[in-house]
Design a protein around this motif. Structure first.
Motif, PDB file in Angstrom:
ATOM      1  N   PRO A  61     -25.953  13.514  38.788  1.00  0.00           N
ATOM      2  CA  PRO A  61     -24.612  12.929  38.593  1.00  0.00           C
ATOM      3  C   PRO A  61     -23.655  13.905  37.902  1.00  0.00           C
ATOM      4  CG  PRO A  61     -26.310  11.353  37.973  1.00  0.00           C
ATOM      5  CD  PRO A  61     -27.010  12.646  38.248  1.00  0.00           C
ATOM      6  N   GLN A  62     -24.155  14.707  36.966  1.00  0.00           N
ATOM      7  CA  GLN A  62     -23.269  15.690  36.309  1.00  0.00           C
ATOM      8  C   GLN A  62     -22.778  16.737  37.309  1.00  0.00           C
ATOM      9  OE1 GLN A  62     -25.987  16.866  33.210  1.00  0.00           O
ATOM     10  NE2 GLN A  62     -24.820  15.781  31.636  1.00  0.00           N
ATOM     11  N   ARG A  63     -23.686  17.145  38.197  1.00  0.00           N
ATOM     12  CA  ARG A  63     -23.257  18.121  39.216  1.00  0.00           C
ATOM     13  C   ARG A  63     -22.237  17.478  40.149  1.00  0.00           C
ATOM     14  NH1 ARG A  63     -28.998  19.487  41.144  1.00  0.00           N
ATOM     15  NH2 ARG A  63     -29.996  19.740  39.120  1.00  0.00           N
ATOM     16  N   GLY A  64     -22.418  16.194  40.421  1.00  0.00           N
ATOM     17  CA  GLY A  64     -21.446  15.474  41.254  1.00  0.00           C
ATOM     18  C   GLY A  64     -20.076  15.442  40.584  1.00  0.00           C
ATOM     19  N   GLU A  65     -20.067  15.224  39.265  1.00  0.00           N
ATOM     20  CA  GLU A  65     -18.790  15.231  38.523  1.00  0.00           C
ATOM     21  C   GLU A  65     -18.132  16.606  38.606  1.00  0.00           C
ATOM     22  OE1 GLU A  65     -16.991  12.792  37.059  1.00  0.00           O
ATOM     23  OE2 GLU A  65     -18.442  11.485  38.037  1.00  0.00           O
ATOM     24  N   MET A  66     -18.961  17.645  38.577  1.00  0.00           N
ATOM     25  CA  MET A  66     -18.428  19.022  38.687  1.00  0.00           C
ATOM     26  C   MET A  66     -17.722  19.195  40.046  1.00  0.00           C
ATOM     27  SD  MET A  66     -20.668  22.535  38.473  1.00  0.00           S
ATOM     28  CE  MET A  66     -21.935  21.935  39.585  1.00  0.00           C
ATOM     29  N   LEU A  67     -18.333  18.685  41.108  1.00  0.00           N
ATOM     30  CA  LEU A  67     -17.699  18.807  42.432  1.00  0.00           C
ATOM     31  C   LEU A  67     -16.393  18.017  42.492  1.00  0.00           C
ATOM     32  CD1 LEU A  67     -20.649  18.611  45.007  1.00  0.00           C
ATOM     33  CD2 LEU A  67     -19.840  20.536  43.660  1.00  0.00           C
ATOM     34  N   LYS A  68     -16.416  16.845  41.854  1.00  0.00           N
ATOM     35  CA  LYS A  68     -15.196  16.028  41.842  1.00  0.00           C
ATOM     36  C   LYS A  68     -14.069  16.797  41.142  1.00  0.00           C
ATOM     37  CE  LYS A  68     -13.846  11.436  40.375  1.00  0.00           C
ATOM     38  NZ  LYS A  68     -14.244  10.301  39.565  1.00  0.00           N
ATOM     39  N   ALA A  69     -14.403  17.461  40.040  1.00  0.00           N
ATOM     40  CA  ALA A  69     -13.389  18.241  39.317  1.00  0.00           C
ATOM     41  C   ALA A  69     -12.900  19.416  40.170  1.00  0.00           C
ATOM     42  CB  ALA A  69     -13.969  18.747  37.993  1.00  0.00           C
ATOM     43  N   LEU A  70     -13.805  20.014  40.934  1.00  0.00           N
ATOM     44  CA  LEU A  70     -13.394  21.124  41.803  1.00  0.00           C
ATOM     45  C   LEU A  70     -12.475  20.626  42.919  1.00  0.00           C
ATOM     46  CD1 LEU A  70     -16.742  23.155  42.160  1.00  0.00           C
ATOM     47  CD2 LEU A  70     -14.671  23.897  40.971  1.00  0.00           C
ATOM     48  N   ALA A  71     -12.767  19.423  43.454  1.00  0.00           N
ATOM     49  CA  ALA A  71     -11.911  18.849  44.502  1.00  0.00           C
ATOM     50  C   ALA A  71     -10.499  18.635  43.952  1.00  0.00           C
ATOM     51  CB  ALA A  71     -12.505  17.535  45.010  1.00  0.00           C
ATOM     52  N   LYS A  72     -10.443  18.133  42.727  1.00  0.00           N
ATOM     53  CA  LYS A  72      -9.139  17.880  42.090  1.00  0.00           C
ATOM     54  C   LYS A  72      -8.393  19.216  41.896  1.00  0.00           C
ATOM     55  CE  LYS A  72      -7.387  15.315  38.092  1.00  0.00           C
ATOM     56  NZ  LYS A  72      -7.134  16.270  37.008  1.00  0.00           N
ATOM     57  N   LEU A  73      -9.139  20.214  41.490  1.00  0.00           N
ATOM     58  CA  LEU A  73      -8.553  21.550  41.274  1.00  0.00           C
ATOM     59  C   LEU A  73      -7.967  22.098  42.581  1.00  0.00           C
ATOM     60  CD1 LEU A  73      -8.509  23.907  39.082  1.00  0.00           C
ATOM     61  CD2 LEU A  73     -10.524  24.777  40.266  1.00  0.00           C
ATOM     62  N   MET A  74      -8.729  21.970  43.660  1.00  0.00           N
ATOM     63  CA  MET A  74      -8.245  22.453  44.971  1.00  0.00           C
ATOM     64  C   MET A  74      -6.967  21.710  45.348  1.00  0.00           C
ATOM     65  SD  MET A  74     -10.229  24.771  46.572  1.00  0.00           S
ATOM     66  CE  MET A  74      -9.889  24.538  48.309  1.00  0.00           C
ATOM     67  N   HIS A  75      -6.973  20.416  45.077  1.00  0.00           N
ATOM     68  CA  HIS A  75      -5.813  19.612  45.444  1.00  0.00           C
ATOM     69  C   HIS A  75      -4.587  20.050  44.638  1.00  0.00           C
ATOM     70  CE1 HIS A  75      -3.894  16.375  47.487  1.00  0.00           C
ATOM     71  NE2 HIS A  75      -3.389  15.967  46.352  1.00  0.00           N
ATOM     72  N   GLU A  76      -4.814  20.348  43.348  1.00  0.00           N
ATOM     73  CA  GLU A  76      -3.686  20.779  42.494  1.00  0.00           C
ATOM     74  C   GLU A  76      -3.062  22.089  43.002  1.00  0.00           C
ATOM     75  OE1 GLU A  76      -5.574  18.833  38.453  1.00  0.00           O
ATOM     76  OE2 GLU A  76      -5.559  21.014  38.669  1.00  0.00           O
ATOM     77  N   HIS A  77      -3.884  22.936  43.597  1.00  0.00           N
ATOM     78  CA  HIS A  77      -3.393  24.245  44.073  1.00  0.00           C
ATOM     79  C   HIS A  77      -3.106  24.233  45.574  1.00  0.00           C
ATOM     80  CE1 HIS A  77      -4.026  26.633  40.385  1.00  0.00           C
ATOM     81  NE2 HIS A  77      -4.915  25.691  40.120  1.00  0.00           N
ATOM     82  N   ARG A  78      -3.060  23.043  46.170  1.00  0.00           N
ATOM     83  CA  ARG A  78      -3.004  22.920  47.631  1.00  0.00           C
ATOM     84  C   ARG A  78      -1.838  23.704  48.246  1.00  0.00           C
ATOM     85  NH1 ARG A  78      -0.866  18.832  51.345  1.00  0.00           N
ATOM     86  NH2 ARG A  78      -2.195  18.774  53.197  1.00  0.00           N
TER      87      ARG A  78
END
Ligand code: NAP
Length: 516
Positions: A61-78
């Protein structure tokens, strides 16, 4: 001009090789420079030990949270990433979204999948079974992260999706990553790498980026490592047959060439919604990313009775795109250039190879009046005779032209003839069947599926909701047998299994229940 750097051993480093430039393929303008790194021994050892330990200390689950944060990061820099994708990859904005949003989509999908995998450091993938009937000894299979390094070697066509998609799966599986993007389009991958490193979302050592050529990377390969390669069959063979790779027995996944086909069923009537879908999908697959997609349609199987209608519709639609091919920074451009001068030369040579087996009915490969000084190729459509289409030695069955190029192959409308034409491609990533005839579709599954990683079946009823077959969803397997490399990526837990060891745990039933 910006110098792109590698991120190795926890630091940004310049290489020691010759200076190379990466250019805007629409204009030839130099965008950045880089120098390759020769010796990767320390970087690989650091990633394997430090990165591996840090990742395995995190729960699923912690690794899943890391991916979620990366998705958000990609979206912020879209917006920044889309703009760079247009400039550095010759993409239209739509092509750029396909790559960049596709990358974010894989992160999001695997972040969601993490919620269903349990809390433990492993994933139980089977129920306990008695080893013999009546025995108290049971066996159960688990997936555990391999203790090596995931080496990702990517093709030039999807610098964002290729890099981030593979990264998402490896990180969730618990393997640190060293990512080597293709050099010609590395500017986008390098920027994503910078954004990721700056964010500190990924623990130390678990993400490394190598810009430029591979140096002595393959010499470092050890038994617990995984190589996930996307690119040409020739490079795939070189990697597979590298001495350290063969000696170590490291796991190798190859995604290579593919002569994807569409089969138009004999029941598809001109004027139907399904007919319109066929034409729409063929045009998308030929021209999206200027045909530089591993899943692009290369062979279009048309029943003789529908040949004229399909030919006319495609000539019309592709002719329109030919007139709107050019610099993708300009308004109204529908298709951009190929990625490099070498790709353009290869595609032109490849069209000549296809012309030995089929006649060109649309497109001039030598055309140069595109209003910009880039590596442009207008859509090219060829047509074979029914006899040539049946010949397994014909060029369109064994030569992939990586550009906006496809061949019409007339067939007699029987599923047997269509299946033998599909089989002549010797293994593809995807093929698509357009039919409302259930018997045709059922036989096609049995006869065609062994040659395919994915078979898309489109019908009149689902036409409105249909998505062009070249779109790869993270929940479905991406890979294909034979010529396509024999690999399997993505596909939910199938993708995770590439980076994990499947081990049977055998013991007393109650002991297993307590452990797993
Ligand atoms: P490529 O020339 O084979 O290069 C692919 C990657 O391999 C690049 O990162 C390249 O680095 C690297 N490479 C080259 N030689 C190497 C070596 N000796 N050791 C380690 N790495 C090495 O392919 P491409 O031109 O980028 O891509 C086009 C091909 O990829 C097409 O044939 C297409 O069918 C295939 N493709 C397949 C898929 C799929 O999913 N099945 C997806 C996309 C593309 P440099 O760039 O630094 O040379």
């Amino acid at each position: 001009m910006k110098e792109l750097q590698s991120y190795l051993g926890g630091a940004w480093v310049s290489g020691d090789g010759d200076v190379k430039e990466v250019v805007n393929p629409s204009t030839g303008e130099a965008l950045a420079s880089l120098r390759s790194v020769g010796d990767l021994a320390e970087a690989v050892a650091h990633a394997r030990s430090v990165g591996g330990k840090n990742l395995r200390a995190m729960s699923l689950p912690q690794r899943g949270e890391m991916l979620k944060a990366l998705a958000k990061l990609m979206h912020e820099h879209r917006e920044e990433l889309l703009e760079l994708s247009v400039r550095s990859g010759g993409n239209t904005r739509g092509d750029a979204k396909f790559d960049v949003d596709g990358a974010t989509g894989v992160l999001g999908t695997y972040a969601y999948l993490a919620k269903s995998l349990g809390e433990g450091p492993w994933i139980a993938v089977s129920d306990p079974v008695e080893v013999m009937r009546g025995s108290k000894i049971k066996a159960q299979d688990v997936l555990v992260p391999r203790h090596g390094l995931a080496i990702h070697i990517n093709a030039f066509n999807f610098p964002a999706w290729g890099m981030v998609g593979k990264l998402a799966v490896s990180l969730l599986a618990g393997m640190p990553v060293l990512s080597k993007p293709a050099t010609s389009t590395v500017a986008l991958a390098a920027r994503i790498g910078e954004i990721i490193v700056e964010s500190k979302i990924i623990p130390e050592g678990a993400f490394s980026l190598l810009v430029g050529s591979a140096g002595n990377l393959l010499d470092q390969v050890e038994a617990q490592d995984v190589i996930a390669f996307t690119g040409s069959a020739d490079t795939g063979l070189r990697i597979r047959s590298h001495e350290a790779v063969m000696k170590s027995g490291a796991r190798v996944n190859v995604e290579a060439d593919s002569l994807n086909a569409v089969v138009i069923g004999p029941d598809v009537e001109q004027g139907s919604e399904l007919f319109d879908l066929v034409i729409r999908d063929c045009v998308t697959e030929l021209t999206q990313k200027a045909g530089q997609k591993c899943t692009a349609t290369r062979r279009i199987l048309v029943p003789q009775s529908r040949l004229e209608a399909v030919r006319e519709a495609l000539l019309d639609r592709l002719g329109e795109i030919a007139s709107k091919t050019g610099d993708t920074s300009q308004d109204g451009v529908r298709m951009g250039p190929l990625s490099t001068r070498a790709q353009l030369d290869d595609a032109r040579a490849g069209i000549k190879v296809l012309e030995a087996s089929a006649r060109r009915i649309l497109g001039d490969p030598e055309r140069s009046d595109f209003g910009a000084d880039g590596f442009f190729l207008e859509p090219v459509l060829l047509e074979a005779t029914e006899d040539a289409a049946k010949d397994p030695a014909a060029a369109f069955h064994n030569h992939e032209v990586f550009g906006p190029v496809a061949t019409l192959l007339p067939y007699d409308g029987t599923v047997e003839a269509a299946a033998s034409i599909i089989a002549a491609g010797e293994g593809s990533l995807v093929s698509t069947l357009y039919t409302d005839d259930r018997g045709f579709a059922a036989t096609a599954v049995a006869e065609m599926a062994p040659y395919l990683g994915r078979l898309v079946v489109a019908s009149e009823k689902s036409a409105g909701a249909s998505i062009s077959p070249g779109c790869v969803f993270p929940v479905v397997v991406h890979g294909g047998p034979g010529r396509a490399g024999g690999g399997a990526e993505l596909g939910g837990t199938t993708g995770l299994a590439l980076y994990m060891q499947r081990t049977t745990i055998q013991g007393g039933g109650s002991q297993l229940a307590r452990m797993l």
